[in-house]
Design a protein around this motif. Structure first.
Motif, short mmCIF file in Angstrom:
data_model
loop_
_atom_site.label_atom_id
_atom_site.label_comp_id
_atom_site.label_asym_id
_atom_site.label_seq_id
_atom_site.Cartn_x
_atom_site.Cartn_y
_atom_site.Cartn_z
N GLU A 213 -6.61 0.32 3.04
CA GLU A 213 -7.22 -0.83 3.73
C GLU A 213 -8.41 -0.29 4.50
OE1 GLU A 213 -4.09 -2.86 6.06
OE2 GLU A 213 -2.72 -1.71 4.82
N HIS A 340 -5.66 2.46 6.64
CA HIS A 340 -4.24 2.59 6.34
C HIS A 340 -4.06 2.98 4.88
CE1 HIS A 340 -3.06 -0.43 9.74
NE2 HIS A 340 -3.70 0.63 10.17
N ARG A 458 3.19 -1.80 15.03
CA ARG A 458 1.79 -1.40 14.85
C ARG A 458 1.45 -0.09 15.56
NH1 ARG A 458 -1.11 -3.34 10.66
NH2 ARG A 458 0.10 -5.12 10.00
N GLU A 470 3.35 3.22 5.05
CA GLU A 470 1.97 2.97 5.41
C GLU A 470 1.53 4.09 6.36
OE1 GLU A 470 1.44 -1.15 6.24
OE2 GLU A 470 -0.38 -0.80 7.37
MG MG Z 1 -1.84 -2.20 6.96
#
Ligand code: MG
Ligand code: ADP
Length: 727
Positions: A213, A340, A458, A470
């Motif tokens: 990403e 990411h 997060r 991730e």
């Molecule tokens: Mg992500």
């Protein structure tokens, strides 16, 4: 006033219309890629089959086949407007490198013909003595060669046929990112296949998948050009926070400005033409920050696509009068940019190995892979941090907005619960379980509960997100290969050990299920300290992580040491990814790059401080002084003192800031000189980290304070509030 002129120019710009193809994406998707469909069309049948066979079975390509491929590839490229060809490779600097050659050759009659053959396609010797190599290749024998990576298709960009290649020295050491990436992917294929076959003996291969990403900032080109720091270093070295930045949290869900939308559409169309499956686009947290994510692909291809996308973004941005900033921290005080890396493994039977399934067997396989990833990340947490570290990403990590500078895994409460249960099983429980359905540890009910497992944390640098992990600590400007090499190699090493241990138990009479459960339990209890589901930004976590023995180093030059730890050297040797010479050479390059980045920033900052900021601050100060004199001459003493008190204070503040800036710039220059005399690249990088960086921060702090005092009309550089809000 230059500043107001460029601000005006930027604010009055309109969206540039995008040429939208009349067909749907499926008609032009991959039009500039020499994919299987084009191969089939342009190659003789036998050549096509030989090439596909070589790609699928990772076999070398015979030269006569290469000649025939080259001929077809050339015809396709020329049909699509290409005039040049290049070997496209990934040197140890950021980005990609290419040297273009025209197809033309003398025809012997005073004219030219366009030619391209197997030898030119398969192997070249770029005069590459100027690429960083950490001393592997002495410049007097400046010979490295690039060789075609047939697993990644050739493509056309800017009328040039680009052939993805690896870049190695004549003695076989890698001088790039692609070579070790391919080695790591090969290693994880072999190791994971061994383990996957415990569950499905028909598995032939395991692939590694990557879905990146890409976050980025856009800045108007006029404003960018008026900021020498942005132009030369990719980030602002000064600038006071804007009164409004991201505190209203209104950017993430906000409408995309029309100029940006045009850029995104254009970028998406160009990506699709190049076979990059761009899918998601949206605003990010910070003003002017955006993200693009594709559909995930095989890791090597996905990484080529990311590198290609980064070049493409720069090009398309220019068409829209933007500059794209891929730096991890272009603006202080607001979020930086990451990339990411969504990572998973999957078999050639179409099964994702980090995805829980519907049966106990499926879930046992799932747990085996999850436990091995835990072990790999735990064993190599320092190395994984080193794999994402750079002078630029160092600004972002641990800054309460991005992953902390400690690597841990977020598993979520449900998976953690199952892991705990398995860990607490006794030997007789295990025996029972191996013969029954596994109900009592929840092995048969993962899928239902997974659906609810959306409490994505997060703050974790490495999070399990349902069917993949991730890795969030990767920097926006990085070559993902660095992280993917470390991660896939570490996983491969672990899976091999696991397969050995299971096979050993089975050879001693345990059933396969017993052996698997026992080894999974063992991995969980040895490595569970890598799991952390709490707030990664908290100070308690820093203390707790240190207690758990996780790597807490924050100095980038020291973080790179992890590559040379005995356990890393052994792991890379066992998996065939790097030998010691390569690791040492690559670390030299890392330290050297670190030093150079900060050296350039320090020079630019010194120059701006002395030649742009101080003269302006001094001029404004004399305006105030002038005013003061006039007040004194017009008003009686008691009154004039009162009227001019504020001006007096400002004059004093300005003098103080100027004095500090002058002194610190002088000290910074001295610190640089001292550092430059150091022979060892590591020690030099440390000197830059310890003695140059802190001075840069002090200088910046004082300049930002001056920005608050000095007349806005005089301030020479576009301010944050102007840079950060595209209309
Ligand atoms: Mg992500
Ligand atoms: P978020 O921003 O919520 O993390 P996105 O949808 O922006 O999610 O990005 C998810 C990324 O993960 C996409 O690039 C997607 O292709 C990728 N992805 C999804 N499944 C997998 C998988 N099994 N392996 C690797 N990448 C994956």
């Amino acid at each position: 006033m230059l500043r107001f002129k460029v601000v005006d120019e930027a604010f009055n710009r309109k969206a540039i219309p995008v040429e939208i193809p009349s067909e749907r994406p499926q008609a032009y998707y991959g039009m500039y890629v020499f994919n299987r469909q084009k191969m089939f069309e342009y190659l003789p049948r036998a050549t096509y089959e030989a090439l596909v066979n070589a790609i699928d079975n990772k076999e070398p390509l015979p030269l006569e086949v290469a000649d025939s491929v080259a001929e077809g590839m050339k015809r396709w490229a020329i049909d699509n407007g290409a005039r040049h060809y290049t070997h496209w490779f990934h040197p140890l600097t950021d980005g990609t490198a290419e040297k273009h050659d025209a197809f033309i050759q003398h025809d012997g009659k005073g004219g030219v013909v366009e030619e391209f053959n197997g030898k030119l396609l398969v192997q070249q010797e770029p005069d590459a003595s100027s690429f960083p190599n950490g001393g592997i290749r002495n410049t007097f024998e400046a010979r490295g060669y690039s060789a075609w990576d047939i697993s990644s298709p050739a493509f056309i960009m800017d009328q040039t046929l680009c052939i993805p290649t690896i870049f190695i020295s004549y003695t076989g050491e890698s001088l790039d990112y692609k070579t070790p990436l391919l080695r790591a992917l090969n290693a994880v294929d072999k190791a994971a296949t061994r383990v996957a076959r415990f569950f499905d003996p028909t598995v032939n291969h395991v692939q590694s998948f990557l879905g990146w990403e890409q976050e980025y900032f856009l800045v108007d080109e006029a404003l960018y050009s008026a900021r020498p720091d942005l132009m030369l270093t990719g980030r602002t070295l000064m600038g006071h926070e804007s009164a409004k930045n991201q505190q209203l949290e209104d950017h993430y869900f906000g409408a995309i400005p029309s100029r940006v939308e045009a850029f995104m559409l254009d970028l998406e169309i160009e990506s699709h033409k190049l076979g990059i499956p761009a899918k998601t686009r949206h605003n990010e947290v910070a003003p002017n920050q955006f993200e693009l994510a594709p559909i995930f692909e095989e890791t090597n291809l996905a990484n080529d696509h990311n590198l290609l996308l980064m070049s493409l973004m720069a090009e398309v941005a220019r068409r829209h009068n933007f500059r794209v900033l891929l730096h991890e921290k272009p603006f202080s005080g607001i979020n930086g940019s990451g990339k990411h890396n969504n990572w998973s493994l999957g078999t050639d039977k179409g099964k994702l190995l980090f995805a829980p399934g519907k049966t106990v067997e499926d879930n046992l396989q799932f747990l085996a892979f999850i436990a091995n990833v835990m072990a790999a990340v735990h064993d190599h947490n320092a190395l994984l941090k080193a794999s994402i570290m750079s002078a630029t990403n160092a600004h972002r990590l641990g800054a309460n907005e991005a992953p902390p500078a400690i690597i841990s895994i977020f598993m979520g409460s449900h998976i953690s619960g199952i892991l705990d249960k398995i860990e607490s099983l006794t030997a007789s429980d295990l025996e029972d379980l191996a013969s029954k359905e596994g109900v009592n540890v929840g092995l048969n009910q993962i899928p239902d509960i997974m659906l609810d497992n959306t409490d994505r944390n997060r703050t974790s640098p490495f999070a399990f997100t349902g069917n993949r992990f991730e890795f969030r600590a990767v920097g926006s400007s990085a070559n993902c290969a660095s992280a993917m090499i470390a991660l896939n190699a570490a996983a491969a090493d672990r899976l091999n050990k696991f397969a050995d241990a299971v096979e050993n138990r089975v050879s001693k009479g345990e059933t396969l299920k017993q052996a698997l459960l026992a080894e999974i339990k063992q991995l969980i209890s040895t490595h569970k300290s890598i799991i952390f589901n709490g707030n990664g930004y908290s100070d308690e976590w820093k203390a707790e992580a240190a207690r758990r023995g996780l790597d807490c180093e924050t100095s980038a030059p020291k973080i790179f040491d992890a590559y040379l730890r005995p356990e890393s050297v052994k792991m890379f040797a066992d998996t065939g990814v790097f030998n010691r010479i390569e690791l040492e050479a690559r670390n030299e390059v890392k330290w050297e790059m670190y030093t150079k980045k900060i050296q350039i920033e320090a020079r630019v900052l010194g120059d701006l401080a002395i030649n742009h900021i101080i003269p302006v601050a001094t001029r404004y100060q004399s305006v105030l002084l002038d005013n003061l004199y006039k007040i004194k001459s017009l008003f009686p003493a008691d009154k004039s003192e009162k009227i001019s008190a504020q001006d007096m204070a400002a004059i004093e503040r300005i003098s103080e800031h100027i004095a500090i800036i002058r002194a610190e710039v002088a000290e910074m220059v001295e610190a640089r000189k001292r550092a430059n005399r150091i022979e060892s690249e590591r020690e030099k990088a440390l000197a830059y980290h310890d003695h140059v960086l802190p001075r840069m921060e002090t200088i910046r702090y004082n300049i930002d304070k001056l920005e608050l005092d000095v007349d806005d009309e005089m301030w020479p550089l576009p301010k944050y509030r102007e840079l950060l809000f595209i209309r």
